[in-house]
Write a protein that holds these residues in place. Structure first.
Motif, PDB file in Angstrom:
ATOM      1  N   LEU A  62       0.884  -1.200  -0.031  1.00  0.00           N
ATOM      2  CA  LEU A  62       0.068   0.003  -0.098  1.00  0.00           C
ATOM      3  C   LEU A  62       0.663   1.275   0.002  1.00  0.00           C
ATOM      4  N   PRO A  63       0.652   2.133  -1.105  1.00  0.00           N
ATOM      5  CA  PRO A  63       1.471   3.373  -0.991  1.00  0.00           C
ATOM      6  C   PRO A  63       1.252   4.188   0.131  1.00  0.00           C
ATOM      7  N   LYS A  64       2.117   4.860   0.640  1.00  0.00           N
ATOM      8  CA  LYS A  64       1.926   6.038   1.667  1.00  0.00           C
ATOM      9  C   LYS A  64       1.411   7.216   0.919  1.00  0.00           C
ATOM     10  N   LEU A  65       0.443   7.740   1.681  1.00  0.00           N
ATOM     11  CA  LEU A  65      -0.123   8.992   1.211  1.00  0.00           C
ATOM     12  C   LEU A  65       1.020  10.130   1.610  1.00  0.00           C
ATOM     13  N   GLU A  66       0.753  11.321   0.544  1.00  0.00           N
ATOM     14  CA  GLU A  66       1.987  12.467   0.901  1.00  0.00           C
ATOM     15  C   GLU A  66       1.211  13.640   1.483  1.00  0.00           C
ATOM     16  N   TYR A  67       0.108  13.083   2.085  1.00  0.00           N
ATOM     17  CA  TYR A  67      -0.626  14.198   3.098  1.00  0.00           C
ATOM     18  C   TYR A  67      -1.380  13.432   3.812  1.00  0.00           C
ATOM     19  N   ALA A  68      -1.888  14.309   4.881  1.00  0.00           N
ATOM     20  CA  ALA A  68      -2.982  13.579   6.000  1.00  0.00           C
ATOM     21  C   ALA A  68      -4.325  13.481   5.452  1.00  0.00           C
ATOM     22  N   TYR A  69      -4.939  12.460   6.128  1.00  0.00           N
ATOM     23  CA  TYR A  69      -6.098  12.185   5.577  1.00  0.00           C
ATOM     24  C   TYR A  69      -7.037  13.242   5.639  1.00  0.00           C
ATOM     25  N   ASP A  70      -6.957  14.407   6.547  1.00  0.00           N
ATOM     26  CA  ASP A  70      -7.881  15.700   6.363  1.00  0.00           C
ATOM     27  C   ASP A  70      -7.234  16.769   5.724  1.00  0.00           C
ATOM     28  N   ALA A  71      -6.412  16.635   4.806  1.00  0.00           N
ATOM     29  CA  ALA A  71      -5.784  17.738   3.912  1.00  0.00           C
ATOM     30  C   ALA A  71      -6.599  18.034   2.905  1.00  0.00           C
ATOM     31  N   LEU A  72      -7.373  17.144   2.425  1.00  0.00           N
ATOM     32  CA  LEU A  72      -8.337  17.555   1.307  1.00  0.00           C
ATOM     33  C   LEU A  72      -9.717  18.125   1.440  1.00  0.00           C
ATOM     34  N   GLU A  73      -9.830  18.362   2.967  1.00  0.00           N
ATOM     35  CA  GLU A  73     -11.228  18.976   3.432  1.00  0.00           C
ATOM     36  C   GLU A  73     -11.222  20.443   3.104  1.00  0.00           C
ATOM     37  N   PRO A  74     -12.597  20.994   2.678  1.00  0.00           N
ATOM     38  CA  PRO A  74     -13.716  20.221   2.812  1.00  0.00           C
ATOM     39  C   PRO A  74     -14.278  19.566   1.618  1.00  0.00           C
ATOM     40  N   HIS A  75     -13.251  19.320   0.519  1.00  0.00           N
ATOM     41  CA  HIS A  75     -13.597  18.754  -0.482  1.00  0.00           C
ATOM     42  C   HIS A  75     -14.070  17.258  -0.559  1.00  0.00           C
ATOM     43  N   ILE A  76     -12.874  16.549   0.180  1.00  0.00           N
ATOM     44  CA  ILE A  76     -12.966  15.184   0.388  1.00  0.00           C
ATOM     45  C   ILE A  76     -12.673  15.108   2.020  1.00  0.00           C
ATOM     46  N   ASP A  77     -13.573  14.473   2.789  1.00  0.00           N
ATOM     47  CA  ASP A  77     -13.664  14.375   4.234  1.00  0.00           C
ATOM     48  C   ASP A  77     -12.532  13.370   4.599  1.00  0.00           C
ATOM     49  N   ALA A  78     -12.168  13.734   6.060  1.00  0.00           N
ATOM     50  CA  ALA A  78     -10.925  12.788   6.587  1.00  0.00           C
ATOM     51  C   ALA A  78     -11.409  11.174   6.679  1.00  0.00           C
ATOM     52  N   GLN A  79     -12.617  11.215   7.195  1.00  0.00           N
ATOM     53  CA  GLN A  79     -13.252   9.762   7.284  1.00  0.00           C
ATOM     54  C   GLN A  79     -13.203   9.024   6.205  1.00  0.00           C
ATOM     55  N   THR A  80     -13.629   9.573   5.124  1.00  0.00           N
ATOM     56  CA  THR A  80     -13.574   8.911   3.818  1.00  0.00           C
ATOM     57  C   THR A  80     -12.180   8.702   3.206  1.00  0.00           C
ATOM     58  N   TRP A 142      -4.460   8.910  -5.844  1.00  0.00           N
ATOM     59  CA  TRP A 142      -3.720   9.768  -4.644  1.00  0.00           C
ATOM     60  C   TRP A 142      -2.556  10.602  -4.904  1.00  0.00           C
ATOM     61  N   SER A 143      -1.992  10.260  -6.214  1.00  0.00           N
ATOM     62  CA  SER A 143      -0.733  11.125  -6.391  1.00  0.00           C
ATOM     63  C   SER A 143      -1.232  12.238  -7.101  1.00  0.00           C
ATOM     64  N   THR A 144      -2.460  12.275  -7.865  1.00  0.00           N
ATOM     65  CA  THR A 144      -2.837  13.507  -8.601  1.00  0.00           C
ATOM     66  C   THR A 144      -4.028  14.314  -7.833  1.00  0.00           C
ATOM     67  N   LEU A 145      -4.022  14.168  -6.486  1.00  0.00           N
ATOM     68  CA  LEU A 145      -4.709  15.301  -5.630  1.00  0.00           C
ATOM     69  C   LEU A 145      -3.568  15.503  -4.468  1.00  0.00           C
ATOM     70  N   ALA A 146      -4.227  16.867  -4.302  1.00  0.00           N
ATOM     71  CA  ALA A 146      -3.139  17.832  -3.450  1.00  0.00           C
ATOM     72  C   ALA A 146      -4.011  18.914  -2.508  1.00  0.00           C
ATOM     73  N   LYS A 147      -3.616  19.279  -1.357  1.00  0.00           N
ATOM     74  CA  LYS A 147      -4.082  20.055  -0.697  1.00  0.00           C
ATOM     75  C   LYS A 147      -4.097  21.500  -1.402  1.00  0.00           C
ATOM     76  N   SER A 148      -2.930  21.505  -2.087  1.00  0.00           N
ATOM     77  CA  SER A 148      -2.702  23.012  -2.830  1.00  0.00           C
ATOM     78  C   SER A 148      -3.062  22.799  -4.133  1.00  0.00           C
ATOM     79  N   GLY A 149      -4.126  22.004  -4.638  1.00  0.00           N
ATOM     80  CA  GLY A 149      -4.568  21.686  -5.736  1.00  0.00           C
ATOM     81  C   GLY A 149      -5.666  22.547  -6.424  1.00  0.00           C
ATOM     82  N   GLY A 150      -5.888  22.509  -7.456  1.00  0.00           N
ATOM     83  CA  GLY A 150      -6.990  23.467  -8.147  1.00  0.00           C
ATOM     84  C   GLY A 150      -6.704  24.264  -9.195  1.00  0.00           C
ATOM     85  N   ALA A 151      -5.361  24.827  -9.018  1.00  0.00           N
ATOM     86  CA  ALA A 151      -4.794  25.557 -10.211  1.00  0.00           C
ATOM     87  C   ALA A 151      -4.967  25.022 -11.398  1.00  0.00           C
TER      88      ALA A 151
END
Length: 261
Positions: A62-80, A142-151
């Motif tokens: 299983l690859p390690k995520l590069e961010y915390a589970y809550d890093a993508l909130e509010p768009h994707i929630d930590a529990q999910t 996972w690799s194409t999502l980021a807290k600083s994404g959206g640009a």
């Protein structure tokens, strides 16, 4: 629902060579930036393509995520995120390891196995197609999502998007249609086809564009486990929200690697 752009047929040998090269390139891209400080991910693992050469029973991890589970909130929630990564993706890794255990195929890259699943021994085909596809698809996700994404995308990727779809908004509209239109579970994709360029497509379940000769650049997981806790049956709202965390620089990296082949 797929876009009107269909992948062109190519000789089998050339297609396989392209996919094998793309798999190696993908292993570099997934490794990317260092993890954010304070990550809450409990999984300490290596890159998905870094295989244990001494044990075929545990070839994939299983690859390690590069961010915390809550890093993508509010768009994707930590529990999910936690359930999706530590349970669903982990189950795909376990299934793939089981499918190829004690065989020569345990030493092959996961992407290569998924691309060639129809040519594997019959007893392996279902496990590699489903569990292997789930592992490969989620690792890319996972690799194409980021807290600083959206640009907005830029550079050569932007030029290719404008050539194929007219604009970034036009591309996203087609992607949203493809992802929303998946009946049941599956994925919406922006993929690279070696003959026709960028395409938007969808696949059912855990099928990958790799299996029909395309290189996936970005995918939206529309299995219910990816969004139901927060968005319930409102898949379209989830698809709209995820645009805010797309790491277009990573998508561009994958696009650039595909051009080198």
């Amino acid at each position: 629902m797929k876009s009107n752009q269909q992948p062109s047929s190519t000789p089998e040998v050339n297609r396989r060579n392209f996919l094998m090269t793309s798999a190696v390139a993908g292993s570099i891209i997934v490794g990317g930036a260092p993890a954010l400080a304070g990550s809450t991910s409990p999984v300490e693992t290596t890159n998905n393509l870094e295989r244990n050469e001494h044990s075929t029973a545990d070839a994939f991890e299983l690859p390690k995520l590069e961010y915390a589970y809550d890093a993508l909130e509010p768009h994707i929630d930590a529990q999910t995120m936690e359930i999706h990564h530590s349970r669903h993706h982990a189950a795909y890794v376990k299934g793939l390891n089981t499918a190829v255990a004690n065989s020569e195929y345990a030493k092959q890259p996961a992407e290569k196995l998924v691309a060639m699943w129809k040519d594997l021994p019959e007893a392996m085909q279902k496990g590699v197609r489903n569990a292997g596809g789930g592992h490969v698809n989620h690792t890319l996700f996972w690799s194409t999502l980021a807290k600083s994404g959206g640009a907005a995308p830029s550079g050569e990727l932007l030029k290719a998007i404008e050539k194929s779809f007219g604009s970034v908004d036009g591309c996203w509209e087609k992607l949203a249609q493809a992802a929303t239109g998946v009946f049941g579970s599956g994925w919406g994709w922006i993929s690279w086809n070696p003959q026709s360029g960028l395409v938007v497509e969808s696949t059912p379940n855990q099928d990958s564009p790799l299996s029909h000769g395309n290189v996936p650049l970005f995918g939206i997981d529309v299995w219910e486990h990816a969004y139901y806790l927060k968005y319930q049956n409102m898949r379209a709202n989830y698809i709209t929200a995820i645009r805010n965390v797309v790491a277009w620089d990573r998508v561009a990296d994958r696009f650039n690697e595909a051009q080198k082949v």
